[in-house]
Design an enzyme around this catalytic site. Sequence first.
Site, PDB file in Angstrom:
ATOM      1  N   CYS A 127      52.668  46.031  48.126  1.00 53.57           N
ATOM      2  CA  CYS A 127      53.401  46.903  47.203  1.00 53.57           C
ATOM      3  C   CYS A 127      52.566  47.283  45.989  1.00 53.57           C
ATOM      4  O   CYS A 127      53.076  47.840  45.031  1.00 53.57           O
ATOM      5  CB  CYS A 127      54.723  46.271  46.781  1.00 53.57           C
ATOM      6  SG  CYS A 127      54.531  44.689  45.941  1.00 53.57           S
ATOM      7  N   ASP A 159      47.416  43.539  40.588  1.00 53.02           N
ATOM      8  CA  ASP A 159      46.971  42.341  39.883  1.00 53.02           C
ATOM      9  C   ASP A 159      45.952  41.563  40.704  1.00 53.02           C
ATOM     10  O   ASP A 159      45.041  40.952  40.146  1.00 53.02           O
ATOM     11  CB  ASP A 159      48.171  41.439  39.563  1.00 53.02           C
ATOM     12  CG  ASP A 159      48.907  41.924  38.328  1.00 53.02           C
ATOM     13  OD1 ASP A 159      48.235  42.274  37.338  1.00 53.02           O
ATOM     14  OD2 ASP A 159      50.143  41.988  38.356  1.00 53.02           O
ATOM     15  N   HIS A 192      50.494  49.835  33.891  1.00 50.00           N
ATOM     16  CA  HIS A 192      51.877  50.218  34.166  1.00 50.00           C
ATOM     17  C   HIS A 192      52.244  51.589  33.617  1.00 50.00           C
ATOM     18  O   HIS A 192      53.197  52.210  34.088  1.00 50.00           O
ATOM     19  CB  HIS A 192      52.823  49.132  33.666  1.00 50.00           C
ATOM     20  CG  HIS A 192      52.754  47.923  34.531  1.00 50.00           C
ATOM     21  ND1 HIS A 192      51.910  46.875  34.253  1.00 50.00           N
ATOM     22  CD2 HIS A 192      53.355  47.630  35.711  1.00 50.00           C
ATOM     23  CE1 HIS A 192      52.025  45.970  35.214  1.00 50.00           C
ATOM     24  NE2 HIS A 192      52.887  46.406  36.110  1.00 50.00           N
ATOM     25  N   GLU A 211      49.516  37.882  44.083  1.00 46.87           N
ATOM     26  CA  GLU A 211      48.731  38.722  43.176  1.00 46.87           C
ATOM     27  C   GLU A 211      47.726  37.907  42.367  1.00 46.87           C
ATOM     28  O   GLU A 211      47.039  38.417  41.495  1.00 46.87           O
ATOM     29  CB  GLU A 211      49.644  39.560  42.262  1.00 46.87           C
ATOM     30  CG  GLU A 211      50.826  38.823  41.706  1.00 46.87           C
ATOM     31  CD  GLU A 211      51.893  39.730  41.077  1.00 46.87           C
ATOM     32  OE1 GLU A 211      51.672  40.937  40.930  1.00 46.87           O
ATOM     33  OE2 GLU A 211      52.951  39.192  40.717  1.00 46.87           O
TER      34      GLU A 211
END
Length: 589
Positions: free
Chosen positions: A543, A496, A227, A472
């Site tokens: 996404c 993920d 992230h 995910e």
Amino acid sequence: MRWTTCCDAGSMKTDTAARTTAATADRQGGTGQEATLKGQGVSPGIVIGPAYVLDRGCVSVPETLVPKAAVTAEIGRLGDAVDRAARQVEKLKDKAAALPAEAAEEVSLLLDAHLAILSGSRLIRGARARIEGDRLSAPWAVQQEVGQIVQQFAAIDDPYIASRADDIREVGNRVIRNLVDVKFKAFSAVASGSVVLADEITPADTALMDPTRIAGFASAVGGAQGHTAIMARSLGLPAVLGPSGLTTVVRTGETVILDGTAGAVVVRPEPATLARYRQRRAALAVEQRELALVRTLPAVTVDGTRIGLHANLELPRDVAAAMAAGAEGVGLLRTEFLYMNRSDLPDEDEQTLAFEQVVTALGGRPATIRTLDVGADKIASALKPRFADVTNPALGLRAIRLQLQDLDLLRTQLAAILRAGAIGPVRILLPMIASVSEVDSARTERDRVAADLIRRGVRIADPLPPLGAMIEIPGAALIADRLARACDFLAIGTNDLVMYTLAVDRGDEQVAHLYDPWHPAVRRLIDLTVEGAAQAGIPVSVCGEIAGDPAFTEMLLAAGVRELSMSPGRLPAVKRQLRGLRTGSRKAS
Ligand code: PEP
Ligand code: MG
């Protein structure tokens, strides 16, 4: 309660970075020597500026006593912090091995000394005794012990002993930082245009970075899909992750070039190097201007298929950048950043305001708001106790699992989303879904919260917002057909999905070469998800970060994906790419 800082213990401080730099520079023939540190370019762009070498600074230490019954637990806490410190130092040692031979030797000797201090030295034994005997809290005990040792050393006027005192202070501060929740200073001391260099920059740290003041950053640890990297791309900050020696061979104020495209940090560049990079920077700027021209063109393939291009937002304020880049809506709003860099939890009103800001700016375009996904590398201070003693955070109490255990967290967010939905279209996205029952539980909560708000006369979305699941987890993709029947839409989170499918930590630079979104297993799971959504007649988007990488656009279109959501800065390049592609015979979902 009295508070002091971990830096208050003693006064002979010269930090490791400065000492090592001086030693290394001497051996290299002066500080003027150019050096290139290689890493992974995770956010493109070239910046040139003064280095700001991040010192985690002094941590506030509360001077508290522990109750007698809690002494054993406090000693255990100290043990955990010491173990963690040893792991951190080992990791720095691994990284130091990649430095030029002499610097590697210098840093390695220093870190060996730190490891020795951490393995049962007087510092650790003394701190333990202070907890046991005086019932001091662990951080206070470490601070007191450091202070005493440093004071004794100060009585001996010898540079070698002064150096050992510095080592003890540094190790003590590391242990204290592991014990105390460090509130990061908001980069306020960073000179404008600086390139921030650090051992570690967390996602929460990046949320504090002001891209108008900070030119870019590099951190010794971290992978391209973590992230921190995602946040860098979202802020448009060039970034490099993984280079060794960042905080040991560079001093604050020295000129550095950061190349977020090629993944390099050039320290003390020679004039010829500077000239070369300036040229490349100018060429990149021309390319950016050309790319900007596609902003107003439709996102349509050569054979006329329309592709929905949406934006991922980390912070509500990023919505302006999304609109400027031509996003058709928000495909993913990561709400967890609202929970970071604070000690309390954002309440319903605060979140409603944040979501309304996004919905208003979108002017009728849809906003997909994902409920809280904390855990793994995203930690919120107020929820930290929930994650204590977790051995494998990526497989633990993360995202929807936490929210379904702590229903108030979920209800607060659902209420805020429903209220924001009164002024424009919103969708609710659930992270880390593994089974249909989780979706059902969340839907029940959505309906309950809605009924409660209506009863209280609060205006909410009507009809209720669609509810979707992130795909995910491989298991979720394998039952995508069932999930699709329980959901109103699906969103494939490939960041993920790749991590869990290949068992490769997305944020660990040591296994970054194994993190492969092209792996056929990932493609099969994407195919299954798209098919499941098509059977149920619901939309599906991607996404994860590959949605914003033009290299993957053809593959995703071939898999039948017709909706992509990405960092706003990636939209033009993806649009340009898809406008040159054919979708083939596969039907849109
Ligand atoms: C993903 O996993 O692909 C995703 C979009 O979610 P995050 O990156 O926030 O985990
Ligand atoms: Mg995810």
